[in-house]
Scaffold this motif. Structure first.
Motif, mmCIF file in Angstrom:
data_model
loop_
_atom_site.group_PDB
_atom_site.id
_atom_site.type_symbol
_atom_site.label_atom_id
_atom_site.label_comp_id
_atom_site.label_asym_id
_atom_site.label_seq_id
_atom_site.Cartn_x
_atom_site.Cartn_y
_atom_site.Cartn_z
ATOM 1 N N GLY A 1 12.944 -18.362 4.707
ATOM 2 C CA GLY A 1 12.869 -18.730 6.382
ATOM 3 C C GLY A 1 13.020 -16.838 6.825
ATOM 4 O O GLY A 1 13.233 -16.526 8.072
ATOM 5 N N GLY A 2 12.902 -15.790 6.071
ATOM 6 C CA GLY A 2 12.643 -14.260 6.036
ATOM 7 C C GLY A 2 11.685 -13.052 6.217
ATOM 8 O O GLY A 2 11.187 -14.004 4.814
ATOM 9 N N SER A 3 12.101 -12.551 6.156
ATOM 10 C CA SER A 3 10.579 -11.111 5.886
ATOM 11 C C SER A 3 11.261 -10.103 5.283
ATOM 12 O O SER A 3 13.022 -9.533 4.975
ATOM 13 C CB SER A 3 10.707 -10.508 7.325
ATOM 14 O OG SER A 3 9.542 -11.997 7.682
ATOM 15 N N LYS A 4 10.400 -9.382 4.384
ATOM 16 C CA LYS A 4 10.831 -8.128 3.621
ATOM 17 C C LYS A 4 9.391 -7.577 4.038
ATOM 18 O O LYS A 4 8.108 -8.017 3.338
ATOM 19 C CB LYS A 4 11.345 -8.836 2.068
ATOM 20 C CG LYS A 4 11.801 -7.723 1.049
ATOM 21 C CD LYS A 4 12.314 -8.424 -0.032
ATOM 22 C CE LYS A 4 13.137 -6.761 -0.809
ATOM 23 N NZ LYS A 4 13.944 -8.522 -1.798
ATOM 24 N N ASN A 5 9.883 -6.584 3.973
ATOM 25 C CA ASN A 5 8.835 -4.990 3.335
ATOM 26 C C ASN A 5 8.664 -4.143 2.600
ATOM 27 O O ASN A 5 9.281 -4.123 1.497
ATOM 28 C CB ASN A 5 9.223 -3.737 4.934
ATOM 29 C CG ASN A 5 9.578 -5.025 6.567
ATOM 30 O OD1 ASN A 5 8.403 -5.100 6.671
ATOM 31 N ND2 ASN A 5 10.426 -4.042 7.239
ATOM 32 N N ALA A 6 7.339 -4.150 2.744
ATOM 33 C CA ALA A 6 7.040 -3.104 0.857
ATOM 34 C C ALA A 6 5.609 -2.335 1.864
ATOM 35 O O ALA A 6 5.434 -1.939 3.047
ATOM 36 C CB ALA A 6 6.630 -3.907 0.134
ATOM 37 N N THR A 7 5.325 -1.145 0.989
ATOM 38 C CA THR A 7 4.473 -0.253 1.212
ATOM 39 C C THR A 7 3.609 -0.641 -0.274
ATOM 40 O O THR A 7 3.499 -0.352 -1.019
ATOM 41 C CB THR A 7 4.512 1.043 0.788
ATOM 42 O OG1 THR A 7 6.159 1.291 2.246
ATOM 43 C CG2 THR A 7 3.610 2.063 1.163
ATOM 44 N N ALA A 8 1.820 0.251 0.050
ATOM 45 C CA ALA A 8 0.574 -0.365 -0.251
ATOM 46 C C ALA A 8 0.300 1.177 -0.478
ATOM 47 O O ALA A 8 -0.136 1.222 0.768
ATOM 48 C CB ALA A 8 -0.456 -1.702 0.113
ATOM 49 N N LEU A 9 0.911 1.255 -2.007
ATOM 50 C CA LEU A 9 0.063 2.871 -2.476
ATOM 51 C C LEU A 9 -0.871 2.975 -2.734
ATOM 52 O O LEU A 9 -0.997 2.124 -4.066
ATOM 53 C CB LEU A 9 0.846 3.531 -2.168
ATOM 54 C CG LEU A 9 0.936 5.252 -2.887
ATOM 55 C CD1 LEU A 9 0.716 6.128 -1.248
ATOM 56 C CD2 LEU A 9 1.997 5.722 -3.506
ATOM 57 N N SER A 10 -2.084 3.607 -2.040
ATOM 58 C CA SER A 10 -4.168 3.820 -3.157
ATOM 59 C C SER A 10 -3.677 4.290 -4.453
ATOM 60 O O SER A 10 -2.202 4.883 -4.770
ATOM 61 C CB SER A 10 -4.411 4.460 -2.216
ATOM 62 O OG SER A 10 -4.756 5.855 -1.808
ATOM 63 N N ASN A 11 -4.416 4.047 -4.914
ATOM 64 C CA ASN A 11 -4.382 4.580 -7.000
ATOM 65 C C ASN A 11 -4.873 6.052 -7.188
ATOM 66 O O ASN A 11 -3.958 6.974 -7.637
ATOM 67 C CB ASN A 11 -4.619 4.239 -7.319
ATOM 68 C CG ASN A 11 -4.203 2.517 -7.633
ATOM 69 O OD1 ASN A 11 -3.125 2.195 -8.199
ATOM 70 N ND2 ASN A 11 -5.009 1.457 -8.236
#
Length: 160
Positions: A133-143
């Motif tokens: 029931g919750g959320s979490k953040n992350a980051t996609a970083l190009s190679n």
């Protein structure tokens, strides 16, 4: 789409070669040698970019294919606007919202494309322990560094 990206890289390499030939025509002596070196460098750069993209795509597929018993979860993932990072790399915020009652880990394949839709890079982001029931953040970083504007899309997402 990757084929179109390779075609665009080849066209770009041809433009570099033509420009080098025109510019070197104004100098004396080694004009053909300079044009040949520029052609070789452009072809090598196009090949390396294509090989890097193929490698990143294969690795992303392998990572996601190794997950057993996961559920498709693209609808649980939202991407934010792409921003420039150091070294020309691109980054995009990833927000995962877990609609289940239990905590889960997510593997999200994020594609970076140019504004024409050609695939530039792909990465897998792991977002661990997203609460039920919750959320979490992350980051996609190009190679690697990507030139020009880029947009992102979720290619695949697995909740496990």
């Amino acid at each position: 789409m990757a084929r179109h990206g390779m075609r665009d890289m080849a066209r770009g390499a041809a433009v570099v070669v033509a420009a080098a030939a025109v510019l070197s025509g104004c100098s004396d002596g080694g004009a053909s040698g300079t044009a040949s070196q520029a052609a070789s460098a452009a072809a090598s750069a196009a090949y390396e970019a294509g090989a890097a993209l193929a490698s990143a795509s294969a690795e992303a597929g392998r990572k996601l294919d190794q997950i057993k018993g996961g559920a498709h979860a693209k609808a649980d993932v939202k991407l934010g606007a792409v921003v420039d990072e150091s070294g020309g790399r691109k980054a995009a915020p990833v927000t995962v919202t877990n609609p289940t009652s239990e905590s889960h880990t997510y593997a999200v394949q994020v594609n970076f494309k140019d504004t024409k839709g050609n695939l530039l890079d792909t990465v897998v982001v792991t977002v661990s322990d997203v609460p039920g029931g919750g959320s979490k953040n992350a980051t996609a970083l190009s190679n690697r560094g990507l030139s020009g504007d880029a947009v992102t899309s979720v290619a695949r997402a697995v909740r496990y």
